[in-house]
Design an enzyme around this catalytic site. Structure first.
Site, PDB file in Angstrom:
ATOM      1  N   TRP A  17      96.191  14.354 -58.436  1.00 34.59           N
ATOM      2  CA  TRP A  17      96.822  14.414 -56.975  1.00 34.59           C
ATOM      3  C   TRP A  17      97.437  15.056 -57.018  1.00 34.59           C
ATOM      4  CZ3 TRP A  17      94.403   9.156 -55.872  1.00 34.59           C
ATOM      5  CH2 TRP A  17      93.187   8.924 -55.493  1.00 34.59           C
TER       6      TRP A  17
ATOM      7  N   VAL B 266     100.689  12.408 -57.628  1.00 31.43           N
ATOM      8  CA  VAL B 266     100.519  11.403 -58.838  1.00 31.43           C
ATOM      9  C   VAL B 266      99.964  11.992 -59.897  1.00 31.43           C
ATOM     10  CG1 VAL B 266      99.316   9.392 -60.004  1.00 31.43           C
ATOM     11  CG2 VAL B 266      99.649   9.717 -57.987  1.00 31.43           C
ATOM     12  N   CYS B 267      98.945  12.806 -60.617  1.00 28.20           N
ATOM     13  CA  CYS B 267      98.606  12.826 -61.641  1.00 28.20           C
ATOM     14  C   CYS B 267      99.668  14.805 -61.636  1.00 28.20           C
ATOM     15  CB  CYS B 267      97.315  12.969 -61.991  1.00 28.20           C
ATOM     16  SG  CYS B 267      97.072  12.195 -61.636  1.00 28.20           S
ATOM     17  N   ILE B 268     100.379  15.405 -60.903  1.00 26.92           N
ATOM     18  CA  ILE B 268     100.806  16.484 -61.058  1.00 26.92           C
ATOM     19  C   ILE B 268     102.772  16.242 -60.728  1.00 26.92           C
ATOM     20  CG2 ILE B 268     101.682  18.419 -59.792  1.00 26.92           C
ATOM     21  CD1 ILE B 268      99.235  18.693 -60.981  1.00 26.92           C
TER      22      ILE B 268
END
Length: 240
Positions: free
Chosen positions: A113, A116-118
């Site tokens: 997402w 968060v993960c980006i």
């Protein structure tokens, strides 16, 4: 010259696809998910055509997130997918090594997402001296507010926002460059939305090139003296 004052090229950029997995996609609520799949796979196909180094990574595949989308895996058959437990890809030494192995400083980010993960690896990669470009319509968040907040945080840290069409056309740059032209048009025509339809129109109606459909449309010839396609044998229905 500022690091962002010149376009990136296929020779100085790499692209990252983070956590394009079913459970992550289920949580996306800021954009149409079918459109996102289309954007991601189009960008991946064009990256492959231009031979841009690609990094694939996934998180907790068999315990939570599920396998990377088959549409993406099929574009890069056999390419290793870096498996992680951390939400932050930059925490993974395998991921860091994969980024370093590309030899590129311009990193194009896509994934799930966004908040968060980006965001987390992006701000750390900026701190490590990379130039980071976030393709926002190839990133999904859990709400529109989460998407905008994440993009704002990354821009404040020094990242650049862009979109799918702009991202892939930056690799082409000049229409006189013919090495990838035909292959790029072949990818854009069926998958680049209204732009692709426009390319199809220009090819067929202006340049009189063949239709890209596997079974092209055949328009009936007009009957002599008739302004409409032939409807012989059809009895008009009387008006009431």
């Amino acid at each position: 010259m500022n690091q962002y004052h010149k376009p990136y090229t296929p020779e100085d950029s790499a692209i990252v696809f983070i956590d394009f997995q079913p459970q992550m996609l289920f949580g996306v609520a800021n954009a149409d998910r079918a459109t996102m799949i289309n954007n991601v796979t189009l960008l991946a196909k064009v990256a492959k055509e231009f031979k841009v180094p690609t990094v694939l990574t996934s998180v907790e595949t068999e315990s939570f997130s599920g396998y990377v989308w088959p549409q993406l895996l099929d574009i890069f058959p056999g390419q290793p997918v870096i498996e992680r437990s951390s939400m932050n890809s930059w925490d993974s030494m395998d991921f860091r090594k994969a980024i370093e192995a590309t030899g590129r400083k311009n990193i194009i980010m896509t994934g799930l997402w966004t908040e968060v993960c980006i965001t987390w690896p992006t701000i750390e990669m900026l701190g490590a001296g990379y130039n980071v470009y976030v393709v926002q319509d190839c990133c999904g968040a859990t709400s529109p507010a989460a998407q905008e907040a994440a993009l704002s945080r990354m821009v404040q840290a020094g990242a650049v926002r862009l979109t799918t069409i702009g991202a892939l056309l930056e690799w082409q740059r000049d229409w006189k460059n013919k090495e990838h032209y035909d292959a790029l048009m072949k990818l854009l025509r069926p998958q680049a939305g209204a732009y692709g339809v426009g390319v199809e129109y220009a090819y067929t109606m202006v340049h009189h090139a063949p239709q890209s459909a596997q079974k092209p449309q055949i328009v009936p010839k007009k009957a002599a003296g008739d302004g409409h396609a032939s409807t012989r044998g059809i009895t008009p229905v009387a008006a009431h």
